[in-house]
Design a protein around this motif. Structure first.
Motif, short mmCIF file in Angstrom:
data_model
loop_
_atom_site.label_atom_id
_atom_site.label_comp_id
_atom_site.label_asym_id
_atom_site.label_seq_id
_atom_site.Cartn_x
_atom_site.Cartn_y
_atom_site.Cartn_z
N ALA A 1 43.84 18.73 50.03
CA ALA A 1 42.57 17.92 49.81
C ALA A 1 42.60 16.36 49.85
CB ALA A 1 41.91 18.32 48.56
N ASP B 1 41.95 13.64 52.37
CA ASP B 1 41.07 12.51 51.99
C ASP B 1 41.60 10.97 52.35
OD1 ASP B 1 39.40 14.48 51.43
OD2 ASP B 1 39.44 14.23 49.50
N SER C 1 36.32 19.41 51.59
CA SER C 1 37.31 19.29 50.47
C SER C 1 36.49 19.68 49.47
CB SER C 1 37.26 17.84 50.28
OG SER C 1 36.00 17.02 50.11
N VAL D 1 38.52 22.30 46.83
CA VAL D 1 38.39 21.96 45.09
C VAL D 1 38.10 23.29 44.65
CG1 VAL D 1 37.37 20.43 43.64
CG2 VAL D 1 38.43 19.41 45.63
N TRP E 1 36.86 15.40 43.16
CA TRP E 1 38.13 15.60 43.83
C TRP E 1 37.61 15.33 45.29
CZ3 TRP E 1 42.81 15.15 42.86
CH2 TRP E 1 43.34 15.57 41.30
N THR E 2 36.37 15.42 45.67
CA THR E 2 35.95 15.59 46.99
C THR E 2 36.09 14.05 47.48
OG1 THR E 2 33.71 15.22 46.17
CG2 THR E 2 34.29 17.30 47.00
N ASN E 3 36.20 14.09 49.04
CA ASN E 3 36.42 12.89 49.66
C ASN E 3 36.01 11.54 49.28
OD1 ASN E 3 36.80 10.96 51.88
ND2 ASN E 3 37.52 12.87 52.90
#
Lengths: 283, 376, 295
Positions: A211, A215, A258, A262, C123-125
């Motif tokens: 991830a 990113d 993502s 996650v 945790w996402t972009n």
């Protein structure tokens, strides 16, 4: 389970309102973005009805496709390498005492907290210096996709090590000793007992590394070279040129990717149920 | 000295610990311990936490290695062999059952590691599972078992390998009282069935006293005394053992001439002992071996083994009464048979206490020295 | 001379240590080459000389780049970054503490679900999340449209320090919430109850007991928010206008258009030093907690 002290009604209500505002703050921007990625209108801000037209549109853009390919290559290689290196590092730090262990432990976690820009310029200066040095003795090198891979491994080792170590910490050290007491060699005790038990942690670490690699924009932007644009780097420069419906669509896909990674990682990191043997007798 | 019930006569010790010291950095965990454990003996290592008993056990298992000294199992030097090359197995305090394997795979693990084929190992495992009364649970995961059942799996997993010595680290510590008593009997039965020595570590003196043929008492890394329950109770080697095993009164004194000792307050008491005149000692008097009565009622033979004091506290315990008797500044606990309410002493009463000349025991007050009784 | 005979445990320990070194070796070498060496190189660059062509000469070591930091313009940028990061940290604390408190006092089942809801955006972009904010706050974005259709006029916030702070709050709030959550969750509630008995006043009980007992979480959270905010690059690039030039972007610029690597390196060293100080402060506070500071 203790719920803590009884907060007074007024304070309790304020806490609740604050919490829901925070959740709204977290999620509304993302939801709006997702919704508008299905906007039929050419103009991003004017709702022109529901449509998924920008998704196939996006896939006809060669720049995007090549950036996506680059991102996947970088993520795959860096995840694989950092998972192996990071797992070994976590085991060494958790299980062994050796000289330099304290220093290594400190250094190993720095890549996580060092600001992206700093890490980026450090690596840029390093590659510049290394190329100059190597250029004098032979190969003429320049920045490219491989320098992005090298850089991603550097920060992902730390992430994997942290996650795997957390898992190792939950493990009763007596398990491996018990295996050795039962005539297993050191290697067999590791392979048959420890490894299967920390495998979820290793997978969780690998997913997070994946991830983060997918990113990363700052470090990639600095250390990439011709033909090495990754998807976030592409998106970053596109955002600075202005918002387009295509951009909304890519962003939504990246967000979805993502989120899936996650969630899987969190699922694997769950505290294993009753790993520690319980001691309650049947009643 | 003591003769244990199932002692073999040829007497090659199963475990021999010779001058073993273990240091962790600067901390001395085990301090120059000498110990021989007989074959077929139920042997306990007893002491408060941090006394070195677990470290000693782990050195026998090969999970720790001595800094100095030698370690033999049936005559073979094992001091620096890894755990998988020693003919001993361990029951861990946390049981350390492999959570990802079912009961049968747990129990057959050692056999499989020793190269026994799968079928044969499974058959032996099932036999042991049956023996520890877990028949039919072979397919369960450890997390699906109760604490007592997990304990049995841990036992089966160790015993299936027919170890020459079984080591148990606080095996019953995590169980509740009722289950613990049940397991005590069962451990004893298993030990007799297998006829190998069980060496077990505990901080619970009652557990040690009920189960063991012999007990080693340790404190601060040192071995203080080895003996049967009776020896430790009746003839403790030093102040620590006297205090640690059971309940006792310890009176500080100095050895005087003619089988006499002098208490701190100047009272001279008859207490024959082997210590040199002038030695600082402590006299141990068990609360139940002290008689109590009115000051004038001391039998004439007991004048030299008596003290006068005042009742400070009195507690009715059903089958007995526990008095706290103040003798100058020291307090003596005296346990007396229950008597009718009007015959009991109450706080403030002047009393005398006396004891039989054989029931006191004088221990040296200085640095303890290990006293070992030979088992055979 | 013969080697002294090793005690068994010393020999075992030596073998253990060798095994540990062997296991750690690949990662250690990797980090040595691709993390420690770059760190040293950036320090070396900060003492180097910029040539007329914009390349860097690593000789004639000097402090010129550090002297330039004291320049008013540069100090202004550093100072602006510093207070924006400080303000972000305080806002995160003000919003994050009650939030963490709320999470930590939910029943276990609900708490776990809420925690996952906190972790997802964490945790996402990050780039996409900032892009979402930009989209939302744009002068013709949904918020602005809503506000003008309601008669409040256009919403002009994008490319201002306010937008940057909103973006940093959005990016780093979770860094504050997680350590606070951990600290509050392991609170000994009996102490808090005792304090409420003692002080009768809930506010005083909080000041005297809850707050001091969760201080390590506050410190850890503040550091985790302050450091990335101080060196933030993506957020000001996307949400800040030309007027909101911050340290992160300024460093990047030295390695880009300005081609003054020694100066960029010196600015990075400032960031690294700030980070190291923060790490030490955090370790001190964690250590003092271990030695028992529940007084």
């Amino acid at each position: 389970m203790s719920i803590g002290m009884q907060t007074s009604k007024g304070v309790g209500r304020l806490l609740k309102i604050n919490a829901w505002l925070v959740f709204a703050f977290f999620y509304i921007p993302m939801i709006v973005l997702v919704v508008f990625s299905f906007n039929a209108s050419q103009r991003v801000n004017i709702w022109g009805g529901l449509s998924a037209r920008w998704y196939p549109e996006m896939l006809r853009n060669d720049e995007i496709l090549s950036a996506l390919e680059n991102s996947l290559v970088v993520a795959a290689i860096s995840t694989l390498a950092s998972t192996i290196l990071g797992t070994a590092l976590a085991i060494a730090l958790d299980r062994y005492r050796f000289r330099g262990r304290g220093t290594l432990e400190g250094v190993a976690y720095l890549p996580i907290i060092i600001p992206d820009v700093t890490m980026a310029v450090m690596l840029l200066a390093f590659f510049a210096q290394a190329f100059r040095f190597l250029g004098n003795i032979g190969p003429q090198l320049q920045l490219g996709l491989y320098t992005v891979v090298i850089s991603h491994i550097a920060f992902n080792i730390s992430i994997v090590a942290v996650v795997v170590r957390a898992r190792l910490g939950q493990l009763d050290p007596a398990l491996e000793q018990a295996a050795q007491d039962l005539y297993a060699s050191r290697w067999k005790a590791f392979r048959l007992i420890t490894l299967p038990l920390i495998l979820p942690g290793i997978l969780a670490g690998a997913l997070l590394a994946l991830a983060l690699s997918l990113d990363d924009v700052v470090i990639s932007a600095f250390v990439t070279g011709p033909g090495g644009t990754t998807l976030p780097v592409y998106v970053f420069s596109a955002i600075r040129r202005g918002v387009t419906p295509e951009l909304n669509a890519i962003s939504t896909l990246m967000l979805a990717a993502s989120t899936v990674l996650v969630l899987s990682s969190l699922f694997l990191q769950r505290a294993p149920k009753q790993e520690r043997t319980t001691t309650k007798e049947d009643s | 000295m003591t003769e244990s019930s199932n002692m073999t006569e040829r007497g090659e010790p199963s475990v021999e610990i010779l001058g073993v010291t273990k240091r962790f950095d600067e901390v001395v965990a085990v301090d120059n311990v000498d110990l021989a454990i007989e074959d077929g003996e139920f042997f306990a290592m007893l002491g408060p936490s941090g006394c070195g008993k677990t470290t000693t056990l782990r050195m026998i298992a090969g999970l720790e290695f001595p800094t100095e000294g030698r370690l033999k199992i049936f005559g073979d030097e094992v001091g620096n062999l890894p755990p998988n090359q020693r003919p001993v197995n361990t029951v861990f305090q946390s049981y350390a059952l492999f959570p990802h394997m079912n009961v049968q795979d747990n129990v057959s693990f050692g056999l499989r590691m020793n190269g026994v084929d799968k079928k044969e190992a499974a058959r032996s495992a099932d036999e042991l599972i049956e023996l520890v009364q877990l028949g039919g649970l072979g397919n369960r995961k450890p997390s699906q078992l109760s604490g007592g059942q997990q304990q049995r799996v841990a036992l089966a997993r160790a015993l299936v390998n027919k170890p020459k010595v079984l080591l148990l680290d606080e095996p019953l510590g995590a169980l509740d009282l009722k289950l613990r008593q049940e397991m005590q009997t069962e451990l004893k039965t298993l030990q007799q069935e297998f006829g190998v020595s069980f060496v077990f570590v505990t901080h619970d003196q009652e557990e040690a006293l009920t189960m063991s043929d012999r007990i080693a008492v340790m404190n601060e890394g040192r071995l203080l005394q080895v003996g049967s329950a009776e020896e430790l109770y009746e003839r403790p080697a030093n102040r620590f053992v006297a205090d640690f095993i059971g309940e006792t009164n310890l009176l500080d004194a100095t050895v005087a001439d003619g089988d006499m000792i002098i208490l701190a307050n100047g009272t001279r008491l008859k207490a024959p002992n082997p210590h040199a005149t002038g030695t600082k000692v402590a006299m141990s008097l068990r609360p139940e071996s002290i008689e109590i009565g009115r000051p004038e009622s001391i039998p004439s033979d007991y004048q030299a083994t008596s003290l006068r004091g005042v009742i400070a506290t009195s507690s009715y315990l059903g089958h007995s009464i526990l008095y706290g008797v103040k003798v100058d500044s020291t307090n003596l606990n005296v346990r007396s048979g229950a008597v009718a309410a009007h015959q009991r002493f109450v706080p403030g009463d002047e009393v005398a206490v006396w004891w039989d000349r054989t029931s006191d025991w004088v221990v040296p007050d200085d640095e303890p020295v290990a006293v070992t009784s030979e088992a055979s | 001379m013969t080697a002294p005979k090793l005690a068994p445990d010393a020999a075992v320990r030596k073998a253990e240590s060798r095994r540990g070194v062997f296991t750690a070796m690949p990662a250690a070498i990797y980090l040595l080459i691709f993390f420690c060496t770059p760190l040293l190189i950036i320090v070396a660059y900060s003492f180097g000389t910029r040539t007329a062509t914009g390349s860097t000469r690593l000789s004639g070591w000097n402090f010129d780049s550090y002297e330039r930091i004291i320049d008013d313009l540069v100090l202004g940028i550093v100072w602006r970054s510093f207070w924006l990061a400080g303000l972000t940290t305080i806002l995160c604390l003000v919003v994050g503490y009650p939030f963490a408190y709320y999470l930590a006092t939910r029943p276990a089942r609900i708490r776990n679900i809420l925690l996952v809801l906190v972790m997802i955006p964490f945790w996402t972009n990050g780039l996409i999340r900032i892009f979402a904010i930009r989209f939302l706050l744009g002068s013709d974005g949904p918020v602005s449209q809503a506000s003008s259709s309601l008669g409040f006029g256009e919403f002009r916030i994008l490319f201002t320090p306010t937008a940057v702070i909103i973006g940093m709050l959005y990016s780093y709030l979770t860094f504050m919430v997680l350590p606070l959550y951990v600290a509050i969750e392991r609170l000994d509630w009996r102490l808090v109850e005792a304090a409420r008995d003692l002080y009768a006043n809930g506010g005083k009980a909080f000041r005297k007991v809850t707050w001091p007992l969760t201080r390590s979480g506050v410190i850890a959270g503040s550091i985790l928010v302050f450091i990335p905010s101080f060196g933030s690059y993506v957020v000001p690039e996307i949400l800040g206008g030309a007027k909101t030039l911050l340290l992160g972007s300024y460093i990047a610029r030295q390695f880009g258009q300005a081609r003054n690597w020694p100066f960029g390196a010196a600015l990075s060293v400032v960031l690294i030093v700030a980070m190291l100080i923060a790490v030490v402060v955090n370790q001190r506070s964690a250590a003092s907690e271990l030695t028992g500071s529940s007084s």
